[in-house]
Design an enzyme around this catalytic site. Structure first.
Site, PDB file in Angstrom:
ATOM      1  N   GLU A 245     109.535 -18.774  15.001  1.00 38.04           N
ATOM      2  CA  GLU A 245     110.048 -17.973  13.788  1.00 38.04           C
ATOM      3  C   GLU A 245     109.093 -19.424  12.424  1.00 38.04           C
ATOM      4  OE1 GLU A 245     114.621 -18.150  15.715  1.00 38.04           O
ATOM      5  OE2 GLU A 245     114.321 -19.390  13.602  1.00 38.04           O
ATOM      6  N   GLU A 428     116.146  -8.962  14.920  1.00 39.26           N
ATOM      7  CA  GLU A 428     115.684  -8.921  16.156  1.00 39.26           C
ATOM      8  C   GLU A 428     116.779  -9.204  16.536  1.00 39.26           C
ATOM      9  OE1 GLU A 428     112.325 -10.263  18.554  1.00 39.26           O
ATOM     10  OE2 GLU A 428     113.245 -12.092  18.468  1.00 39.26           O
TER      11      GLU A 428
END
Length: 516
Positions: A245, A428
């Site tokens: 991330e 996701e």
């Protein structure tokens, strides 16, 4: 019925632990329907649902790529959500040369194809494919998986991982020799597997910079798989930081930042390279004393924002001129890092007909202090603008899809930023997300106009995924995603409702899935 039989076969075959194949994965398993030609016909393709829902059509749209200056066709219907399922994290064996449990994977791919899933996601570990610091990469195992996916008639999204346990041993050795290349908190704790953004362009990895190493990894993949890019491989995701991330590892050591952690988090600016950048920035801003260290009253990991002197309201340091200086610089360093990596990926994949994407954290229920500690001072807008400039899709990751107001609002904020700046949105799930203990259908939520992404990846396949306690719920999830108005609790055995829990509730299942 055939999908049910394939589910049973996949569940049974998942017991072949340690079985690997390096040569025969490219052969078409008996009985697999070849759907690729139909789904990728010129002028748009059509894929019919096998659940009795409406046909999901994918029509071409043109978009420009900055690196190549030419348009490519991206198959997508405005109202459709493309559904991917993550393959097991260990589907490619650790040396990169083979496929773990190939018969189970083949049966699983066939079951997903029969169910009407669009594709699967393959995590590719940098450590597995580049074990040494030279220019040699091992792609045999990944090629075998790609061939199996192609022969099952599915699309493939590839995640190129460069963080955590995906860091090669030669990079870890460089970090051991110079620990300041790793993120560091104010107590001197290092984050293993998390290279500081401050060393992006410094030759700290056997004479190479991390950016040079990342781009070599990306280019090797692009060269090796150029025959499948745009046909089988439709999407490529690159890692931008911890857990893939775009964020700082502000959560406590040993945690992954999932739900259940309520602290603001600590700033990660205490390695010598980041401190040097802070010092230069303070001097150029005419405030040299502000660059001597991070905030003296910054929060501890276990401190709530309310009890932190820095984030206290009113009167906390973050509301001062110094606080704005530090937080703006801290967030800017994150954006610069993300832009550098996406630029490297754009160079590597320039002109290739694939959709580039990267993950951003979905900080559900979090406070502005927690976002600031993660590097998102100013919200998701600057991140979405940077992604849009690079032609990259934003993946909101860790979606628990429990339809409570904080979760919905968090995804809505990400989508709003993407809409404002023209960035594409995907999502996701949290690990093994579909469960029985919620109140609202995840398929209905993902199909809602306010929060609908263009693509959703469900994490992650394994033995528990095909268990009797999970598979029927996943089938119902797919039905709800394709035809939300037909998803009812009465469709499930015993009348259970279909929902998706938070990430913390799924952690035990995630560990089981990834170690079978």
């Amino acid at each position: 019925m055939e999908a049910v039989l394939m589910q049973r076969a996949a569940a049974a075959r998942w017991g072949f632990v340690g079985e690997a194949a390096t040569g025969g994965a490219g052969q078409q398993p008996a009985g697999v329907f070849r759907l690729g030609a139909a789904r990728r016909a010129p002028g748009g393709a059509v894929r019919a649902s096998r659940l009795g829902g409406p046909v999901r059509a994918h029509v071409s749209e043109e978009r420009s790529r900055e690196a190549a200056g030419e348009a490519v066709a991206v198959a997508e219907e405005e109202d459709a959500v493309r559904l991917f399922v993550g393959l097991p994290a260990d589907v490619v064996v650790s040396d990169g040369r083979g496929v773990s449990r190939p018969r189970a994977v083949s049966a699983a791919l066939r079951a997903l194809s029969l169910l009407g899933v669009d594709g699967v996601e393959l995590p590719v570990s940098w450590a597995a494919v580049q074990p040494g610091s030279g220019g040699w990469f091992e792609w045999a195992g990944s090629r075998a998986v790609a061939a199996m996916v192609r022969d099952a008639g599915l699309d493939l999204r590839v995640s190129l991982r460069t963080d955590g346990d995906a860091v090669p041993e030669w990079v870890a050795d460089a970090a051991a020799a110079d620990p300041d290349v790793l993120f560091t908190d104010r107590n001197g704790h290092r984050r293993e597997g998390c290279l500081s953004f401050a060393v992006d362009e410094l030759p700290v990895l056997v004479g190479k910079s991390p950016l040079e190493a990342y781009e070599a990894f990306f280019r090797s993949f692009a060269d090796e798989f150029k025959d499948l890019l745009g046909s089988t491989i439709t999407d490529v995701t690159v890692s931008l930081g911890p857990n893939g991330e775009l964020r700082y590892p502000s959560y406590p050591p040993g945690s992954n930042g999932a739900d259940g952690y309520s602290g603001a988090g600590e700033f990660q600016c205490y390695d010598k390279y980041t401190l040097a950048r802070l010092k230069r920035h303070a001097e150029s801003s005419g405030q040299p004393l502000w660059g001597l260290s991070g905030p003296h009253d910054g929060p501890r990991y276990d401190e709530s924002p309310e009890s932190s002197a820095f984030f206290r309201e009113p009167g906390g340091s973050w509301e001062s001129a110094y606080g704005e200086f530090f937080l703006s610089w801290y967030a800017g360093e994150l954006l610069v890092h993300g832009d550098r990596v996406l630029a490297a990926a754009s160079r590597a994949f320039g002109g290739q007909p694939v959709e580039l994407s990267a993950r951003v954290p979905l900080l559900r229920g979090s406070s502005r202090p927690a976002e600031a500690a993660a590097g998102l001072h100013g919200g998701y807008g600057p991140v979405a603008a940077m992604f849009a400039r690079r032609g990259c899709t934003v993946i909101a990751c860790g979606v628990g899809a429990r339809l409570d107001p904080p979760a919905e609002e968090a995804l809505a904020r990400v989508k709003g930023a993407c809409a404002e700046h023209g960035a594409r949105l995907a999502a996701e799930s949290a690990p093994l997300a579909v469960a029985r203990d919620g109140a609202v259908s995840a398929g209905v939520w993902l199909s809602a106009g306010r929060t609908r992404p263009r693509q959703f990846t469900y994490q992650r396949m394994g033995a528990d995924f095909f268990s009797p306690g999970h598979w029927p719920l996943f089938v119902q999830f797919v039905r709800a995603l394709e035809c939300p108005e037909e998803a009812h609790a009465d469709d499930l055995p015993g009348g259970e409702r279909l929902t998706v829990p938070s990430a913390s509730a799924a952690q035990e299942d995630a560990r089981a899935v990834q170690t079978v």
